[in-house]
Design a protein around this motif. Structure first.
Motif, PDB file in Angstrom:
ATOM      1  N   ARG A  78       0.816  -1.220   0.000  1.00  0.00           N
ATOM      2  CA  ARG A  78       0.000   0.000   0.000  1.00  0.00           C
ATOM      3  C   ARG A  78       0.849   1.270   0.000  1.00  0.00           C
ATOM      4  NH1 ARG A  78      -4.722   0.684  -0.285  1.00  0.00           N
ATOM      5  NH2 ARG A  78      -4.701   2.544   1.014  1.00  0.00           N
ATOM      6  N   ALA A  79       2.166   1.118  -0.132  1.00  0.00           N
ATOM      7  CA  ALA A  79       3.071   2.267  -0.007  1.00  0.00           C
ATOM      8  C   ALA A  79       2.697   3.408  -0.950  1.00  0.00           C
ATOM      9  CB  ALA A  79       4.514   1.828  -0.239  1.00  0.00           C
ATOM     10  N   PHE A  80       2.488   3.099  -2.216  1.00  0.00           N
ATOM     11  CA  PHE A  80       2.196   4.162  -3.184  1.00  0.00           C
ATOM     12  C   PHE A  80       0.869   4.846  -2.868  1.00  0.00           C
ATOM     13  CE2 PHE A  80       5.631   2.253  -5.408  1.00  0.00           C
ATOM     14  CZ  PHE A  80       6.120   3.214  -6.273  1.00  0.00           C
ATOM     15  N   VAL A 103      13.732   7.330  -8.757  1.00  0.00           N
ATOM     16  CA  VAL A 103      12.837   8.250  -8.046  1.00  0.00           C
ATOM     17  C   VAL A 103      11.404   7.842  -8.359  1.00  0.00           C
ATOM     18  CG1 VAL A 103      12.040  10.649  -7.926  1.00  0.00           C
ATOM     19  CG2 VAL A 103      14.487  10.159  -8.097  1.00  0.00           C
ATOM     20  N   ASP A 104      10.576   7.715  -7.318  1.00  0.00           N
ATOM     21  CA  ASP A 104       9.181   7.309  -7.515  1.00  0.00           C
ATOM     22  C   ASP A 104       8.252   8.500  -7.733  1.00  0.00           C
ATOM     23  OD1 ASP A 104       9.656   4.498  -7.117  1.00  0.00           O
ATOM     24  OD2 ASP A 104       9.880   4.933  -4.976  1.00  0.00           O
ATOM     25  N   TRP A 105       8.450   9.570  -6.961  1.00  0.00           N
ATOM     26  CA  TRP A 105       7.560  10.733  -7.002  1.00  0.00           C
ATOM     27  C   TRP A 105       8.387  12.004  -6.964  1.00  0.00           C
ATOM     28  CZ3 TRP A 105       2.471   9.798  -7.667  1.00  0.00           C
ATOM     29  CH2 TRP A 105       1.992   8.542  -7.318  1.00  0.00           C
ATOM     30  N   ARG A 106       7.845  13.063  -7.572  1.00  0.00           N
ATOM     31  CA  ARG A 106       8.395  14.408  -7.447  1.00  0.00           C
ATOM     32  C   ARG A 106       7.259  15.334  -7.079  1.00  0.00           C
ATOM     33  NH1 ARG A 106       9.006  19.265  -8.967  1.00  0.00           N
ATOM     34  NH2 ARG A 106       7.532  19.132 -10.673  1.00  0.00           N
ATOM     35  N   ALA A 107       7.514  16.243  -6.173  1.00  0.00           N
ATOM     36  CA  ALA A 107       6.491  17.205  -5.761  1.00  0.00           C
ATOM     37  C   ALA A 107       7.106  18.593  -5.692  1.00  0.00           C
ATOM     38  CB  ALA A 107       5.914  16.831  -4.397  1.00  0.00           C
ATOM     39  N   HIS A 130       6.120   5.834   4.346  1.00  0.00           N
ATOM     40  CA  HIS A 130       6.838   4.946   3.421  1.00  0.00           C
ATOM     41  C   HIS A 130       8.001   5.591   2.675  1.00  0.00           C
ATOM     42  CE1 HIS A 130       3.577   2.177   4.215  1.00  0.00           C
ATOM     43  NE2 HIS A 130       2.703   3.062   3.764  1.00  0.00           N
ATOM     44  N   ILE A 131       8.550   6.694   3.168  1.00  0.00           N
ATOM     45  CA  ILE A 131       9.689   7.325   2.488  1.00  0.00           C
ATOM     46  C   ILE A 131      10.964   6.565   2.847  1.00  0.00           C
ATOM     47  CG2 ILE A 131      11.112   9.395   2.274  1.00  0.00           C
ATOM     48  CD1 ILE A 131       8.636  11.046   2.986  1.00  0.00           C
TER      49      ILE A 131
END
Length: 151
Positions: A78-80, A103-107, A130-131
């Motif tokens: 469920r991390a994502f 890299v999974d996400w950028r904000a 979950h980081i």
């Protein structure tokens, strides 16, 4: 698929989104009726999603902009979903992108000043679930922003 006239209209629209339809028609070399039909067709085809305002956050007193890159601990299935749900709740986040690769996400995060940034970072960013890795890049200056396409 847009033809050369459609591309001419789109170039004019990108150059001056606030132009009236009569002005766009004249600049693109088409009649107002033709412009209207073509814009409607481009909307229906999903080529033209709409016209939007671009707000300069700095002019409103938001002086700090930071790009955050997250890599998640993917041992939890469920991390994502958990991470994304929590990140969407941070009001200072103006943009979220997902990636394939290391890299999974950028904000993009904005803050009023450095004290506000520190508070957001400590209280809202570091508490996200979950980081496994986090990289922060503070914006110093913007060199080029372009909505132009090679039309």
């Amino acid at each position: 698929m847009p033809d050369s006239t459609d591309r001419r209209i789109l170039r004019q629209l990108l150059a001056d989104p606030s132009a009236s339809n009569a002005q766009l028609a004249e600049r693109a070399g088409v009649t107002s009726a033709s412009l209207w039909r073509r814009l409607e067709r481009l909307r229906e085809e999903g080529v033209l999603g709409g016209v939007q305002a671009r707000i300069d956050w700095r002019a409103l007193g938001w002086e700090v902009e930071v790009s955050l890159r997250f890599t998640l601990d993917k041992t939890d299935p469920r991390a994502f979903d958990d991470f994304l749900a929590a990140l969407r709740e941070v009001p200072e986040v103006t943009e979220i992108q997902s990636f394939l690769g290391s890299v999974d996400w950028r904000a993009t995060v904005i803050a009023r000043d450095m004290a506000h940034w520190q508070q957001v970072y400590r209280d809202r960013i570091l508490t996200l679930p979950h980081i496994s890795e986090l990289d922060a890049l503070m914006l110093v200056s913007t060199i080029k922003v372009s909505e132009e396409l090679p039309l």
